[in-house]
Scaffold this motif. Structure first.
Motif, PDB file in Angstrom:
ATOM      1  N   CYS A 169       0.863  -1.665   0.042  1.00  0.00           N
ATOM      2  CA  CYS A 169       0.057  -0.035  -0.319  1.00  0.00           C
ATOM      3  C   CYS A 169       0.942   1.396   0.326  1.00  0.00           C
ATOM      4  CB  CYS A 169      -0.748   0.049   1.024  1.00  0.00           C
ATOM      5  SG  CYS A 169      -1.727   0.904   1.158  1.00  0.00           S
TER       6      CYS A 169
ATOM      7  N   HIS B 271      -5.742   0.411   6.869  1.00  0.00           N
ATOM      8  CA  HIS B 271      -6.824   2.269   6.712  1.00  0.00           C
ATOM      9  C   HIS B 271      -8.037   2.278   5.762  1.00  0.00           C
ATOM     10  CE1 HIS B 271      -2.610   3.014   8.665  1.00  0.00           C
ATOM     11  NE2 HIS B 271      -3.305   3.594   9.388  1.00  0.00           N
TER      12      HIS B 271
ATOM     13  N   CYS C 220      -7.109  -2.079   1.476  1.00  0.00           N
ATOM     14  CA  CYS C 220      -6.027  -2.655   2.419  1.00  0.00           C
ATOM     15  C   CYS C 220      -6.714  -2.128   3.537  1.00  0.00           C
ATOM     16  CB  CYS C 220      -5.319  -1.364   2.766  1.00  0.00           C
ATOM     17  SG  CYS C 220      -3.611  -1.139   3.806  1.00  0.00           S
TER      18      CYS C 220
HETATM   19  S1  FES Z   1      -1.245   1.374   5.171  1.00  0.00           S
HETATM   20 FE1  FES Z   1      -2.546   0.712   3.713  1.00  0.00          FE
HETATM   21  S2  FES Z   1      -4.932   2.121   3.659  1.00  0.00           S
HETATM   22 FE2  FES Z   1      -3.056   2.757   5.670  1.00  0.00          FE
END
Ligand code: FES
Length: 158
Positions: A101, A123, A120
């Motif tokens: 991500c 978050h 992901c």
């Molecule tokens: S690390 Fe993927 S949304 Fe924050």
């Protein structure tokens, strides 16, 4: 018992730290909350495939027993040179993306089949099958890799 100014100060800081601990812990847990739902729907964990490698290529079979044999499916491909996201949008077409991500580096491991988006869990960022961000907080697209299909063998060039 006489408390020195120094000890009083230390105890005050320790007391303050204990009192603020629940709010710090709460904020931490909130930021780590697995929010994998969004306006486009919800997501489930990706099937995983083990790939072999040849140089900087990851090779997988996409025969009828593969988790991505059918169109509209996706998987996380693990290999000794890294993990990539692969989806199968249409016959003989496969997309491959970095699974890292672009927000804070979590490995993406979920896919929303309703919207065809990778999600992901850290978050809640979402990416389309070309790696473009469809929902933040991520602000940059996932790196896309080229693929080539030979029979039922898919080669991903990373
Ligand atoms: S690390 Fe993927 S949304 Fe924050």
């Amino acid at each position: 018992m006489k408390v020195s100014r120094r000890n009083f100060f230390i105890k005050a800081i320790q007391g303050g730290a204990i009192l603020t601990m629940p709010s710090i812990l709460g904020s931490f847990l909130e930021s780590c909350n697995s929010n994998i739902t969004g306006p486009a729907g919800s997501a489930a964990g990706l099937a995983t495939i083990s790939g072999t490698t040849s140089g900087s290529n990851i090779i997988i079979s996409v025969d009828s027993s593969s988790p991505i044999a059918k169109t509209g499916t996706a998987a996380l491909v693990n290999s000794s040179i890294g993990a990539v996201l692969v989806d199968h949008p249409s016959t003989n077409v496969y997309n491959a993306l970095s699974s890292i991500c672009t927000h804070q580096g979590c490995q993406i491991g979920n896919y929303d089949t309703g919207s065809n988006q990778f999600v992901c869990a850290c978050h809640g960022s979402r990416f389309d099958v070309n790696g473009n961000v469809t929902q933040g907080p991520a602000g940059a697209p996932l790196q896309k890799y080229s693929t080539s299909l030979s029979g039922t063998q898919l080669v991903i060039k990373v």
